[in-house]
Design an enzyme around this catalytic site. Sequence first.
Site, PDB file in Angstrom:
ATOM      1  N   GLY A  19       0.835  -1.202   0.000  1.00  0.00           N
ATOM      2  CA  GLY A  19       0.000   0.000   0.000  1.00  0.00           C
ATOM      3  C   GLY A  19       0.868   1.250   0.000  1.00  0.00           C
ATOM      4  O   GLY A  19       1.809   1.344   0.784  1.00  0.00           O
ATOM      5  N   ARG A  80       0.898  -4.965  -5.083  1.00  0.00           N
ATOM      6  CA  ARG A  80       0.956  -6.118  -4.165  1.00  0.00           C
ATOM      7  C   ARG A  80       1.238  -7.299  -5.087  1.00  0.00           C
ATOM      8  O   ARG A  80       0.359  -7.746  -5.808  1.00  0.00           O
ATOM      9  CB  ARG A  80      -0.368  -6.286  -3.428  1.00  0.00           C
ATOM     10  CG  ARG A  80      -0.721  -5.077  -2.556  1.00  0.00           C
ATOM     11  CD  ARG A  80      -1.810  -5.413  -1.576  1.00  0.00           C
ATOM     12  NE  ARG A  80      -2.311  -4.221  -0.893  1.00  0.00           N
ATOM     13  CZ  ARG A  80      -1.737  -3.670   0.184  1.00  0.00           C
ATOM     14  NH1 ARG A  80      -0.651  -4.195   0.680  1.00  0.00           N
ATOM     15  NH2 ARG A  80      -2.282  -2.604   0.747  1.00  0.00           N
ATOM     16  N   ASP A 111       4.932  -4.851   6.002  1.00  0.00           N
ATOM     17  CA  ASP A 111       5.187  -6.237   6.382  1.00  0.00           C
ATOM     18  C   ASP A 111       5.493  -7.160   5.192  1.00  0.00           C
ATOM     19  O   ASP A 111       6.485  -7.890   5.179  1.00  0.00           O
ATOM     20  CB  ASP A 111       3.903  -6.655   7.123  1.00  0.00           C
ATOM     21  CG  ASP A 111       3.915  -8.069   7.579  1.00  0.00           C
ATOM     22  OD1 ASP A 111       3.110  -8.840   7.038  1.00  0.00           O
ATOM     23  OD2 ASP A 111       4.730  -8.402   8.441  1.00  0.00           O
ATOM     24  N   THR A 133       4.235   2.346   5.665  1.00  0.00           N
ATOM     25  CA  THR A 133       2.851   1.872   5.625  1.00  0.00           C
ATOM     26  C   THR A 133       2.015   2.686   6.603  1.00  0.00           C
ATOM     27  O   THR A 133       2.462   2.932   7.733  1.00  0.00           O
ATOM     28  CB  THR A 133       2.725   0.370   5.987  1.00  0.00           C
ATOM     29  OG1 THR A 133       1.376   0.096   6.400  1.00  0.00           O
ATOM     30  CG2 THR A 133       3.646  -0.041   7.110  1.00  0.00           C
ATOM     31  N   ASP A 135      -0.398   1.796   8.219  1.00  0.00           N
ATOM     32  CA  ASP A 135      -0.930   0.966   9.311  1.00  0.00           C
ATOM     33  C   ASP A 135      -0.048   0.943  10.563  1.00  0.00           C
ATOM     34  O   ASP A 135      -0.480   0.503  11.611  1.00  0.00           O
ATOM     35  CB  ASP A 135      -1.117  -0.484   8.851  1.00  0.00           C
ATOM     36  CG  ASP A 135      -2.286  -0.632   7.906  1.00  0.00           C
ATOM     37  OD1 ASP A 135      -2.995   0.360   7.681  1.00  0.00           O
ATOM     38  OD2 ASP A 135      -2.483  -1.747   7.383  1.00  0.00           O
ATOM     39  N   ASP A 137       2.436  -1.083  11.135  1.00  0.00           N
ATOM     40  CA  ASP A 137       2.406  -2.489  11.537  1.00  0.00           C
ATOM     41  C   ASP A 137       3.752  -3.195  11.357  1.00  0.00           C
ATOM     42  O   ASP A 137       3.802  -4.404  11.165  1.00  0.00           O
ATOM     43  CB  ASP A 137       1.287  -3.237  10.779  1.00  0.00           C
ATOM     44  CG  ASP A 137       1.538  -3.289   9.286  1.00  0.00           C
ATOM     45  OD1 ASP A 137       2.470  -2.611   8.812  1.00  0.00           O
ATOM     46  OD2 ASP A 137       0.804  -4.005   8.591  1.00  0.00           O
ATOM     47  N   ARG A 179      -6.252  -2.950   8.623  1.00  0.00           N
ATOM     48  CA  ARG A 179      -6.910  -4.261   8.619  1.00  0.00           C
ATOM     49  C   ARG A 179      -6.548  -5.098   9.848  1.00  0.00           C
ATOM     50  O   ARG A 179      -7.395  -5.667  10.491  1.00  0.00           O
ATOM     51  CB  ARG A 179      -6.481  -5.003   7.351  1.00  0.00           C
ATOM     52  CG  ARG A 179      -7.499  -5.932   6.834  1.00  0.00           C
ATOM     53  CD  ARG A 179      -7.208  -6.484   5.482  1.00  0.00           C
ATOM     54  NE  ARG A 179      -5.970  -6.054   4.856  1.00  0.00           N
ATOM     55  CZ  ARG A 179      -5.783  -5.947   3.553  1.00  0.00           C
ATOM     56  NH1 ARG A 179      -6.774  -6.198   2.738  1.00  0.00           N
ATOM     57  NH2 ARG A 179      -4.623  -5.592   3.053  1.00  0.00           N
TER      58      ARG A 179
HETATM   59  O1  F6P Z   1      -1.574  -0.130   3.169  1.00  0.00           O
HETATM   60  C1  F6P Z   1      -2.311  -0.526   4.255  1.00  0.00           C
HETATM   61  C2  F6P Z   1      -3.764  -0.603   3.881  1.00  0.00           C
HETATM   62  O2  F6P Z   1      -4.244   0.674   3.506  1.00  0.00           O
HETATM   63  C3  F6P Z   1      -4.628  -1.190   4.959  1.00  0.00           C
HETATM   64  O3  F6P Z   1      -4.984  -0.288   5.946  1.00  0.00           O
HETATM   65  C4  F6P Z   1      -5.797  -1.683   4.145  1.00  0.00           C
HETATM   66  O4  F6P Z   1      -6.442  -2.724   4.793  1.00  0.00           O
HETATM   67  C5  F6P Z   1      -5.138  -2.171   2.900  1.00  0.00           C
HETATM   68  O5  F6P Z   1      -3.942  -1.453   2.779  1.00  0.00           O
HETATM   69  C6  F6P Z   1      -5.937  -2.011   1.638  1.00  0.00           C
HETATM   70  O6  F6P Z   1      -5.234  -2.609   0.614  1.00  0.00           O
HETATM   71  P1  F6P Z   1      -5.499  -2.439  -0.926  1.00  0.00           P
HETATM   72  O7  F6P Z   1      -4.780  -1.206  -1.365  1.00  0.00           O
HETATM   73  O8  F6P Z   1      -4.880  -3.656  -1.534  1.00  0.00           O
HETATM   74  O9  F6P Z   1      -6.965  -2.343  -1.122  1.00  0.00           O
END
Ligand code: F6P
Length: 329
Positions: A19, A80, A111, A133, A135, A137, A179
Amino acid sequence: MIGENRGTMKKIAVLTSGGDAPGMNSAIRAVVYSASCMGIETIGILRGYDGLIDWETRALTKNDVRDINNRGGTILYSSRCERFFEETYRKQAAEQLRANGIDALVAIGGDGTMRGAIDLGKEGVNVICIPGTIDRDVSCSEYTLGFDTAANTATDAIDRIRDSSISHGRCSVVEVMGRKRGYIALWAGMAASADAIVLPEKWDGNFDHIMDMLRKHHAEGRDSYLVVVAEGVTDAAELANLILKETGIESRVSELGYIQRGGSPTAKDRMYGSLMGAYAVELLKEGKANQMVAIKNDLLISYNLEEALDIQNNELDSFQYQLSLSLSE
Ligand code: F6P
């Protein structure tokens, strides 16, 4: 062999993965500037590990990155990368770096990026990771790039939502990102004086505490109510319906979504991005590899990547959590 170039680097690569997070651009900028000062060329890998496998790149000079501190997102784009779970593609990625004369890679992300970097290290690549990130995390580091901007964006949005809740005497159920980690919910929730904050680390499926708190505040004659929920913990719409049914308070849901990932980074994210980017190059200059840049006691340090992974946990700062409970009374 990439490892043989330690201390005599000519060319490094940088990528952003997972992300996107505000502050990633400052980290890229500092990598390019620091490398350039040492006479090292920087190649930007586009779209994270996907771009590494397919060798989608652009050369980065100081001129290319001079004015990117204030930009949200990442100028290198991100992904991703599902293919990185397969050894064949990881080997292909390592081979791309070797074939293109890259001495080391700086990977900026969360992560998943760290796990990918560990695998690349096993393929003989010198990697330095920077925690980026929203988050927050990456447990070995007290800070991850993007968190400050995201928490501030969420707080600002909730303040606006609160204005409307007050006008209508409603309860706002606001879903924020994070999340698996509840730091955005905890910080934005506390900053916006929430009546209850629902966190993944603490959620036991029991709504009683939330309902009790709302009933108590209703009886006190409050003019509005706020419940902040980290995404993925529970269905915000169901929670809003339950609040109406159990307490009689009219409730509305707001899902903040990707607004939290975008926008111009705060000074903190620009500063920490700059510090972490420069430190990553410094580590490489010292001949170090397979390290995770981290903040501890507000100082820059680094962990071996495997060691950083071992520190991963889903514990929330207990003092902050306890305080959030007493301040929502
Ligand atoms: O990068 C972290 C995050 O924003 C989380 O908070 C969220 O759950 C997830 O990524 C969403 O991912 P994506 O961009 O794949 O929808």
